[in-house]
Design a protein around this motif. Structure first.
Motif, PDB file in Angstrom:
ATOM      1  N   THR A  61      23.932  73.763 -46.983  1.00  0.00           N
ATOM      2  CA  THR A  61      24.642  74.860 -46.348  1.00  0.00           C
ATOM      3  C   THR A  61      26.030  74.966 -46.969  1.00  0.00           C
ATOM      4  O   THR A  61      26.475  74.062 -47.674  1.00  0.00           O
ATOM      5  CB  THR A  61      24.745  74.669 -44.817  1.00  0.00           C
ATOM      6  OG1 THR A  61      25.273  75.850 -44.229  1.00  0.00           O
ATOM      7  CG2 THR A  61      25.609  73.483 -44.459  1.00  0.00           C
ATOM      8  N   ASP A  63      29.803  75.292 -45.795  1.00  0.00           N
ATOM      9  CA  ASP A  63      30.684  75.158 -44.633  1.00  0.00           C
ATOM     10  C   ASP A  63      32.009  75.820 -44.982  1.00  0.00           C
ATOM     11  O   ASP A  63      32.699  75.380 -45.906  1.00  0.00           O
ATOM     12  CB  ASP A  63      30.876  73.669 -44.310  1.00  0.00           C
ATOM     13  CG  ASP A  63      31.581  73.434 -42.994  1.00  0.00           C
ATOM     14  OD1 ASP A  63      31.784  74.396 -42.226  1.00  0.00           O
ATOM     15  OD2 ASP A  63      31.923  72.269 -42.734  1.00  0.00           O
ATOM     16  N   GLY A  82      31.013  79.792 -40.160  1.00  0.00           N
ATOM     17  CA  GLY A  82      29.850  79.960 -41.021  1.00  0.00           C
ATOM     18  C   GLY A  82      28.614  79.712 -40.177  1.00  0.00           C
ATOM     19  O   GLY A  82      28.594  79.991 -38.980  1.00  0.00           O
ATOM     20  N   LEU A  83      27.590  79.164 -40.802  1.00  0.00           N
ATOM     21  CA  LEU A  83      26.356  78.876 -40.086  1.00  0.00           C
ATOM     22  C   LEU A  83      26.622  77.955 -38.901  1.00  0.00           C
ATOM     23  O   LEU A  83      26.144  78.171 -37.797  1.00  0.00           O
ATOM     24  CB  LEU A  83      25.340  78.234 -41.043  1.00  0.00           C
ATOM     25  CG  LEU A  83      23.969  77.912 -40.470  1.00  0.00           C
ATOM     26  CD1 LEU A  83      23.270  79.173 -39.979  1.00  0.00           C
ATOM     27  CD2 LEU A  83      23.126  77.208 -41.519  1.00  0.00           C
ATOM     28  N   PHE A  84      27.437  76.913 -39.127  1.00  0.00           N
ATOM     29  CA  PHE A  84      27.835  75.993 -38.071  1.00  0.00           C
ATOM     30  C   PHE A  84      29.301  76.277 -37.757  1.00  0.00           C
ATOM     31  O   PHE A  84      30.109  76.470 -38.657  1.00  0.00           O
ATOM     32  CB  PHE A  84      27.657  74.541 -38.518  1.00  0.00           C
ATOM     33  CG  PHE A  84      26.230  74.235 -38.882  1.00  0.00           C
ATOM     34  CD1 PHE A  84      25.317  73.896 -37.911  1.00  0.00           C
ATOM     35  CD2 PHE A  84      25.806  74.309 -40.209  1.00  0.00           C
ATOM     36  CE1 PHE A  84      23.994  73.630 -38.241  1.00  0.00           C
ATOM     37  CE2 PHE A  84      24.488  74.045 -40.550  1.00  0.00           C
ATOM     38  CZ  PHE A  84      23.576  73.712 -39.559  1.00  0.00           C
ATOM     39  N   THR A  85      29.624  76.306 -36.486  1.00  0.00           N
ATOM     40  CA  THR A  85      30.993  76.585 -36.079  1.00  0.00           C
ATOM     41  C   THR A  85      31.542  75.390 -35.316  1.00  0.00           C
ATOM     42  O   THR A  85      30.799  74.517 -34.870  1.00  0.00           O
ATOM     43  CB  THR A  85      31.061  77.844 -35.198  1.00  0.00           C
ATOM     44  OG1 THR A  85      30.235  77.651 -34.041  1.00  0.00           O
ATOM     45  CG2 THR A  85      30.592  79.079 -35.957  1.00  0.00           C
ATOM     46  N   PRO A 111      23.648  76.952 -34.423  1.00  0.00           N
ATOM     47  CA  PRO A 111      23.187  78.257 -33.954  1.00  0.00           C
ATOM     48  C   PRO A 111      21.865  78.131 -33.196  1.00  0.00           C
ATOM     49  O   PRO A 111      21.064  77.238 -33.486  1.00  0.00           O
ATOM     50  CB  PRO A 111      23.026  79.074 -35.237  1.00  0.00           C
ATOM     51  CG  PRO A 111      22.894  78.071 -36.328  1.00  0.00           C
ATOM     52  CD  PRO A 111      23.611  76.838 -35.890  1.00  0.00           C
ATOM     53  N   TYR A 113      19.216  79.796 -33.369  1.00  0.00           N
ATOM     54  CA  TYR A 113      18.008  79.968 -34.179  1.00  0.00           C
ATOM     55  C   TYR A 113      17.693  78.757 -35.053  1.00  0.00           C
ATOM     56  O   TYR A 113      16.653  78.715 -35.696  1.00  0.00           O
ATOM     57  CB  TYR A 113      18.077  81.251 -35.018  1.00  0.00           C
ATOM     58  CG  TYR A 113      19.324  81.388 -35.857  1.00  0.00           C
ATOM     59  CD1 TYR A 113      19.393  80.837 -37.119  1.00  0.00           C
ATOM     60  CD2 TYR A 113      20.425  82.077 -35.366  1.00  0.00           C
ATOM     61  CE1 TYR A 113      20.540  80.955 -37.888  1.00  0.00           C
ATOM     62  CE2 TYR A 113      21.572  82.208 -36.128  1.00  0.00           C
ATOM     63  CZ  TYR A 113      21.621  81.648 -37.391  1.00  0.00           C
ATOM     64  OH  TYR A 113      22.759  81.775 -38.129  1.00  0.00           O
ATOM     65  N   LEU A 114      18.586  77.763 -35.049  1.00  0.00           N
ATOM     66  CA  LEU A 114      18.293  76.490 -35.712  1.00  0.00           C
ATOM     67  C   LEU A 114      18.108  75.371 -34.692  1.00  0.00           C
ATOM     68  O   LEU A 114      18.209  74.199 -35.027  1.00  0.00           O
ATOM     69  CB  LEU A 114      19.404  76.120 -36.698  1.00  0.00           C
ATOM     70  CG  LEU A 114      19.500  76.959 -37.957  1.00  0.00           C
ATOM     71  CD1 LEU A 114      20.644  76.484 -38.833  1.00  0.00           C
ATOM     72  CD2 LEU A 114      18.184  76.931 -38.736  1.00  0.00           C
TER      73      LEU A 114
END
Length: 145
Positions: A61, A63, A82-85, A111, A113-114
């Motif tokens: 990913t 970051d 990003g994908l992880f906050t 998230p 959805y993960l």
């Protein structure tokens, strides 16, 4: 998900700060950071933005982080976007003459959805292990061969 790890380093707080404040060097001691790219002209201080291309096992990913705190030689903190906050912080505390306790704290949101919180429960011990190993690699930079 919250993770907190720390290690005692045989160096002064200023010496440790001088090393870790060079953000590009983090890829030398963070095994999960494959590459760091600056998104701002600044390479240190509040407002500096970086992208860290991260690999954990087969997962990759990017970051995106913005530095929100920069207090030499004591603390630096980031906001993950990003994908992880979430938020991360490095704290350097003097222990005694020539030793520093380096503490790494992260609060990361996965998230939905993960897998959200369920995925975070599985990831927490893995990330803790990786970050402990990263701190050992950082400490090794201050140990003479």
């Amino acid at each position: 998900m919250a993770v907190r790890v720390s290690i005692d380093i045989p160096a002064s707080r200023q010496d440790v700060w001088n090393d870790v404040s060079v953000l590009a060097s983090h890829e030398e001691w963070m095994s999960d950071a494959e590459r760091i790219e600056f998104r701002t002209e600044e390479t240190s201080g509040v407002g500096t933005e970086i992208e860290v291309f991260t690999k954990v096992g087969p997962f990759r990913t990017t970051d995106r982080m913005t530095f929100t705190e920069w207090q030499p030689p004591a603390t630096m903190a980031v906001e993950h976007r990003g994908l992880f906050t979430g938020f991360g912080r490095f704290s350097l505390d003097p222990i005694d003459a020539g030793w520093t306790r380096f503490t790494w704290e992260e609060v990361i949101r996965f998230p939905w959805y993960l897998g959200g919180q369920i995925a975070a429960l599985f990831a927490q011990p893995i990330l803790r292990r990786i970050w402990r190993k990263n701190l050992s690699r950082l400490r090794d930079r201050f140990i003479s061969p």
